[in-house]
Design an enzyme around this catalytic site. Sequence first.
Site, PDB file in Angstrom:
ATOM      1  N   ARG A   1       0.274   6.936  -2.731  1.00 61.23           N
ATOM      2  CA  ARG A   1       0.171   5.635  -3.391  1.00 61.23           C
ATOM      3  C   ARG A   1      -0.171   5.779  -4.872  1.00 61.23           C
ATOM      4  NH1 ARG A   1      -0.259   2.289  -6.324  1.00 61.23           N
ATOM      5  NH2 ARG A   1      -0.815   0.090  -6.158  1.00 61.23           N
ATOM      6  N   TYR A   2      -1.007   6.781  -5.189  1.00 61.10           N
ATOM      7  CA  TYR A   2      -1.495   6.978  -6.561  1.00 61.10           C
ATOM      8  C   TYR A   2      -0.947   8.304  -7.075  1.00 61.10           C
ATOM      9  CZ  TYR A   2      -4.704   3.375  -4.936  1.00 61.10           C
ATOM     10  OH  TYR A   2      -5.230   2.226  -4.415  1.00 61.10           O
TER      11      TYR A   2
ATOM     12  N   ARG B   1      -3.151  11.662  -6.335  1.00 61.51           N
ATOM     13  CA  ARG B   1      -3.729  11.979  -5.025  1.00 61.51           C
ATOM     14  C   ARG B   1      -2.900  11.381  -3.899  1.00 61.51           C
ATOM     15  NH1 ARG B   1      -5.559   8.215  -8.414  1.00 61.51           N
ATOM     16  NH2 ARG B   1      -7.026   6.618  -7.716  1.00 61.51           N
TER      17      ARG B   1
ATOM     18  N   CYS C   1     -10.719   8.502  16.575  1.00 62.11           N
ATOM     19  CA  CYS C   1     -12.053   8.448  15.982  1.00 62.11           C
ATOM     20  C   CYS C   1     -13.086   8.653  17.092  1.00 62.11           C
ATOM     21  CB  CYS C   1     -12.305   7.095  15.322  1.00 62.11           C
ATOM     22  SG  CYS C   1     -11.312   6.793  13.850  1.00 62.11           S
TER      23      CYS C   1
ATOM     24  N   CYS D   1     -14.566   1.580  14.493  1.00 62.81           N
ATOM     25  CA  CYS D   1     -15.238   0.531  13.725  1.00 62.81           C
ATOM     26  C   CYS D   1     -14.417  -0.738  13.878  1.00 62.81           C
ATOM     27  CB  CYS D   1     -15.298   0.889  12.249  1.00 62.81           C
ATOM     28  SG  CYS D   1     -15.957   2.529  11.923  1.00 62.81           S
TER      29      CYS D   1
ATOM     30  N   CYS E   1     -12.049  -1.791  11.067  1.00 64.99           N
ATOM     31  CA  CYS E   1     -11.050  -0.803  10.631  1.00 64.99           C
ATOM     32  C   CYS E   1      -9.874  -1.457   9.896  1.00 64.99           C
ATOM     33  CB  CYS E   1     -10.511  -0.027  11.830  1.00 64.99           C
ATOM     34  SG  CYS E   1      -9.314   1.243  11.370  1.00 64.99           S
TER      35      CYS E   1
ATOM     36  N   ARG F   1      -7.182   0.356   9.012  1.00 64.44           N
ATOM     37  CA  ARG F   1      -5.961   1.066   9.401  1.00 64.44           C
ATOM     38  C   ARG F   1      -5.733   0.914  10.903  1.00 64.44           C
ATOM     39  NH1 ARG F   1      -6.457   6.284   6.795  1.00 64.44           N
ATOM     40  NH2 ARG F   1      -5.622   5.502   4.834  1.00 64.44           N
TER      41      ARG F   1
ATOM     42  N   ASP G   1     -10.707  -5.599   3.394  1.00 61.82           N
ATOM     43  CA  ASP G   1      -9.259  -5.760   3.229  1.00 61.82           C
ATOM     44  C   ASP G   1      -8.761  -6.924   4.079  1.00 61.82           C
ATOM     45  OD1 ASP G   1      -8.860  -3.541   1.511  1.00 61.82           O
ATOM     46  OD2 ASP G   1      -9.030  -2.186   3.226  1.00 61.82           O
TER      47      ASP G   1
ATOM     48  N   ASP H   1      -9.086  -3.358  -2.513  1.00 58.85           N
ATOM     49  CA  ASP H   1      -7.734  -2.819  -2.397  1.00 58.85           C
ATOM     50  C   ASP H   1      -6.832  -4.038  -2.258  1.00 58.85           C
ATOM     51  OD1 ASP H   1      -5.825  -0.769  -2.148  1.00 58.85           O
ATOM     52  OD2 ASP H   1      -7.196   0.404  -0.898  1.00 58.85           O
TER      53      ASP H   1
ATOM     54  N   LYS I   1      -6.154  -0.196  -5.456  1.00 55.02           N
ATOM     55  CA  LYS I   1      -7.581  -0.446  -5.668  1.00 55.02           C
ATOM     56  C   LYS I   1      -7.832  -0.885  -7.113  1.00 55.02           C
ATOM     57  CE  LYS I   1      -9.342   2.976  -2.380  1.00 55.02           C
ATOM     58  NZ  LYS I   1      -8.092   3.694  -2.063  1.00 55.02           N
TER      59      LYS I   1
HETATM   60  C1  LIG Z   1      -8.169   4.954  -1.720  1.00 60.79           C
HETATM   61  C2  LIG Z   1      -6.997   5.813  -1.640  1.00 60.79           C
HETATM   62  C3  LIG Z   1      -6.943   7.027  -2.343  1.00 60.79           C
HETATM   63  C4  LIG Z   1      -8.096   7.536  -3.175  1.00 60.79           C
HETATM   64  O1  LIG Z   1      -8.411   6.693  -4.228  1.00 60.79           O
HETATM   65  P1  LIG Z   1      -9.694   6.984  -5.151  1.00 60.79           P
HETATM   66  O2  LIG Z   1      -9.836   5.715  -5.933  1.00 60.79           O
HETATM   67  O3  LIG Z   1      -9.365   8.163  -5.986  1.00 60.79           O
HETATM   68  O4  LIG Z   1     -10.845   7.260  -4.249  1.00 60.79           O
HETATM   69  C5  LIG Z   1      -5.796   7.774  -2.233  1.00 60.79           C
HETATM   70  N1  LIG Z   1      -4.748   7.352  -1.504  1.00 60.79           N
HETATM   71  C6  LIG Z   1      -4.753   6.200  -0.832  1.00 60.79           C
HETATM   72  C7  LIG Z   1      -3.555   5.785  -0.059  1.00 60.79           C
HETATM   73  C8  LIG Z   1      -5.885   5.397  -0.865  1.00 60.79           C
HETATM   74  O5  LIG Z   1      -5.912   4.229  -0.180  1.00 60.79           O
END
Ligand SMILES: *Cc1c(COP(=O)(O)O)cnc(C)c1O
Length: 347
Positions: A90-91, A94, A103, A107, A110, A112, A273, A310, A317
């Site tokens: 997504r980002y 990362r 799990c 929770c 949750c 997801r 969320d 988010d 986010k």
């Molecule tokens: C939250 C999230 C991350 C990590 O985001 P950070 O703001 O760096 O903690 C990475 N990938 C996905 C899909 C996420 O939802």
Amino acid sequence: MSSSGTITSLEQLEQRLELKSEERAWKEEGLSLPLAITEYYFNLINPDDCNDPIRRQVVPSVYENERLTHESDDPLAERMFAVTERLVHRYPSRAAFLTTDKCATYCRHCFRRRFSGGSSGRASDEEIHSAATYLATQSQIKELLLTGGDPLLLSTGELDQMIAMFRSQRSDLVLRICSRVPVTWPSRIDAQLIAMLKKHATAPFYLITQFNHPREITAESKKAIDLFVEAGIMVLNQSVLLKGVNNDLETLVALMENLVSIRVKPYYLFQGDLVWGTSHFRTTIAEGLDLVRALRRRVSHLAMPQYAVDLPHAGGKVPLQEQYLKELHPDGKSIFETLEGETRIYQ
Ligand SMILES: *Cc1c(COP(=O)(O)O)cnc(C)c1O
């Protein structure tokens, strides 16, 4: 891998706890998250308080069967960002790998729930391989989140193999283990697990966990955290702001301060969320901002998480920030409100 003595049905629960009518009325249906509460986590519940904040996080209720029109099963649009079956990118810097859907304790809040506790089980070697191959081509990805479900539901041997496959393509990748096991099943964290992680330390590991209430911080969970910290693994915490669990100032103060005292850095405090069946947990953003403003007056910046949401429809986010800078003039004069509510001018 699972914890022995885990409660997995309403019938079992009913023998241990006097259920409220809305709890008894919960129906496990196609889309619902299964029921699982480890013996350890169950014992944190105060059975005499039907509104107990630990209980509220794990005992299902009929409100989970509600679906509001502005909610969905995948508000973060993770399906849209899935670059392989299990890898969500997504980002830019990362990505998140869904190691298993299991799990130790589910929770009820949750986000997801479209995936968690389902039937997909743990990632196959092929799924790990295709994710690792993708990561090898994406050098702008610096961090991989091992998430789920919960990665620590894999056996140490399975996790060892998985990490080896990722490391063989990207020995430089920072790995985040995203796990609630230190909170719900701390005895799972043992010397073998830590020794296995140490073998793969060509780049750092971080543990991202989720304590939501100060009563979750126990001698056992502290011991689990100690094992990570003493192995040089930094521990961060993501709490979720949950109505009836931690949406009051004294609870948040105790939670954040006690986390710092066990060497856990508060990282995020998430607004709920817009996921199906979780509206009974959500506060308003206005309430969240008021709590964060009050929290900032009480605790150190070290103990202060970033409040964030988010955004639905794949917005991602964003930080939710109280405002202290009230006016910013072109001549360079800025008007501030102090934490105590007074006015100051910075010229
Ligand atoms: C939250 C999230 C991350 C990590 O985001 P950070 O703001 O760096 O903690 C990475 N990938 C996905 C899909 C996420 O939802």
